[in-house]
Write an enzyme that holds these catalytic residues in place. Structure first.
Site, PDB file in Angstrom:
ATOM      1  N   ASN A   3       0.880  -1.176   0.000  1.00 41.81           N
ATOM      2  CA  ASN A   3       0.000   0.000   0.000  1.00 41.81           C
ATOM      3  C   ASN A   3       0.916   1.223   0.000  1.00 41.81           C
ATOM      4  OD1 ASN A   3      -1.750   2.085   0.527  1.00 41.81           O
ATOM      5  ND2 ASN A   3      -2.201   1.462   2.649  1.00 41.81           N
ATOM      6  N   LYS A  46       0.214   4.282  -0.334  1.00 43.56           N
ATOM      7  CA  LYS A  46      -0.365   5.518   0.216  1.00 43.56           C
ATOM      8  C   LYS A  46      -0.082   6.678  -0.745  1.00 43.56           C
ATOM      9  CE  LYS A  46      -0.086   3.460   4.716  1.00 43.56           C
ATOM     10  NZ  LYS A  46      -0.005   3.602   6.175  1.00 43.56           N
ATOM     11  N   HIS A 102      -9.521   1.595   4.612  1.00 46.26           N
ATOM     12  CA  HIS A 102      -8.259   1.727   5.357  1.00 46.26           C
ATOM     13  C   HIS A 102      -8.470   2.665   6.549  1.00 46.26           C
ATOM     14  CE1 HIS A 102      -4.143   2.837   6.348  1.00 46.26           C
ATOM     15  NE2 HIS A 102      -3.795   1.703   5.779  1.00 46.26           N
ATOM     16  N   GLU A 159      -6.817   5.025   7.649  1.00 46.19           N
ATOM     17  CA  GLU A 159      -6.586   6.445   7.360  1.00 46.19           C
ATOM     18  C   GLU A 159      -7.816   7.067   6.710  1.00 46.19           C
ATOM     19  OE1 GLU A 159      -2.873   5.803   5.338  1.00 46.19           O
ATOM     20  OE2 GLU A 159      -1.963   5.284   7.259  1.00 46.19           O
ATOM     21  N   GLU A 205      -5.563  -4.592  10.622  1.00 46.35           N
ATOM     22  CA  GLU A 205      -4.517  -3.595  10.854  1.00 46.35           C
ATOM     23  C   GLU A 205      -4.827  -2.812  12.123  1.00 46.35           C
ATOM     24  OE1 GLU A 205      -2.412  -2.564   6.889  1.00 46.35           O
ATOM     25  OE2 GLU A 205      -4.120  -1.243   7.105  1.00 46.35           O
ATOM     26  N   GLY A 249       2.445   2.490  10.764  1.00 41.36           N
ATOM     27  CA  GLY A 249       3.415   3.569  10.594  1.00 41.36           C
ATOM     28  C   GLY A 249       4.114   3.970  11.879  1.00 41.36           C
ATOM     29  N   SER A 293       3.310  -1.939  10.361  1.00 44.21           N
ATOM     30  CA  SER A 293       4.762  -2.016  10.577  1.00 44.21           C
ATOM     31  C   SER A 293       5.348  -3.391  10.254  1.00 44.21           C
ATOM     32  CB  SER A 293       5.117  -1.591  12.005  1.00 44.21           C
ATOM     33  OG  SER A 293       4.716  -0.248  12.235  1.00 44.21           O
TER      34      SER A 293
HETATM   35  P1  PGA Z   1       2.773   0.442   7.662  1.00 40.61           P
HETATM   36  O1  PGA Z   1       1.325   0.681   7.009  1.00 40.61           O
HETATM   37  O2  PGA Z   1       3.293  -0.850   7.114  1.00 40.61           O
HETATM   38  O3  PGA Z   1       3.582   1.639   7.217  1.00 40.61           O
HETATM   39  O4  PGA Z   1       2.576   0.389   9.134  1.00 40.61           O
HETATM   40  C1  PGA Z   1       0.435  -0.389   6.822  1.00 40.61           C
HETATM   41  C2  PGA Z   1      -0.852   0.107   6.221  1.00 40.61           C
HETATM   42  O5  PGA Z   1      -1.306   1.201   6.581  1.00 40.61           O
HETATM   43  O6  PGA Z   1      -1.465  -0.571   5.364  1.00 40.61           O
END
Ligand code: PGA
Length: 256
Positions: free
Chosen positions: A9, A11, A97, A99, A169, A175, A215
């Site tokens: 992903n 982003k 997601h 976010e 998640e 992140g 992460s």
């Molecule tokens: P990350 O993000 O691996 O940077 O923690 C995962 C995601 O948001 O899908």
């Protein structure tokens, strides 16, 4: 045995030119990955989908989008419709997601409309669910997950659900460098599978791929992916560099 799905992903990172260069390198790096054991996908921003598609369409690396609007077309300024994604060769679309839930106020009801629209246009949703840190500390993780899974998958037929992908998640792990332990992630993923069995029957639940995200890195991927109910990873930060992304893919091949 479920085929693991390792999806990047991206982003809001990478221009179309960067996407093209990344995909060329990725193809070389994953040439020997056994596709029946590990499937690889990249989910660039909308503006880079076509550049990525030119490189990967027709290869074993699948294309996914990060979002879409749940209508075929119309006066929805700034939005992108499922048939547009399909026409570019997208196989997957990330839906709900954290976010998008957090910064764009997406509700389970709206997310459900997107899941149903994805099926209508032959896209496979990667439905994201996960609790916040406050929810985990309050001991309501299961309630939150159950609401998101049942809400997001309303009115879905069992035969549709079979090829669904869910990404667990935990919001506090995205992140932040904090990963859920493999045991904690396994526990939630197994709970999600139980919910799916209740909603769609055990045979369907056994087919659904349930990823972990938050992460994920080459160093922790092997342990996570060796868990029986963790069927892949949705990778943010570590999917932006070919080296770290392929490190995770290699860990997946070893775990299967
Ligand atoms: P990350 O993000 O691996 O940077 O923690 C995962 C995601 O948001 O899908």
């Amino acid at each position: 045995m479920r085929t693991l799905l390792i999806a990047g992903n991206w982003k809001m990172y990478k221009t179309h030119a960067e996407a093209e260069a990344f995909c060329r390198q990725l193809l070389t790096a994953v040439a020997s990955v056994p596709a029946e054991r590990v499937e690889v996908a990249v989910c660039p921003p909308f503006t880079a989908l076509e550049a990525a598609a030119r490189v990967i369409n027709g290869t074993s690396v699948a294309l996914g989008a990060q979002n879409m609007y749940p209508e075929a077309e119309g006066a929805f300024t700034g939005e992108v419709a499922p048939p547009m994604l399909k026409a570019l060769g997208c196989r997957y679309v990330i839906i709900g997601h954290s976010e998008r839930r957090q910064y764009f106020n997406e509700s389970d009801e709206f997310i459900n409309r997107k899941v149903l629209a994805a099926y209508q246009y032959d896209l496979i949703p990667i439905l994201c669910v996960g609790e916040t840190l406050a929810e985990r500390e309050a001991g309501v993780t299961r309630q939150v997950i159950e609401r998101q899974v049942r809400g997001g998958l309303q009115n879905l037929a069992p035969e549709q659900a079979a090829n669904l992908v869910i990404a667990y998640e935990p919001v506090w792990a995205i992140g932040t460098g904090r990963t859920a332990s493999a045991v904690d992630a396994q526990e939630v993923n197994a709970f999600i599978r139980q919910l799916l069995a209740d909603m769609f029957g055990a045979a369907v639940a056994e087919k659904v791929r349930i990823q972990y995200g938050g992460s994920v890195k080459p160093e922790n991927a092997g342990e996570l992916l060796s868990m029986p109910d963790i069927d892949g990873a949705l990778v943010g930060g570590a999917s932006l560099k070919v080296d770290s992304f392929t490190g995770i893919i290699k860990a997946a091949v070893e775990a299967r």
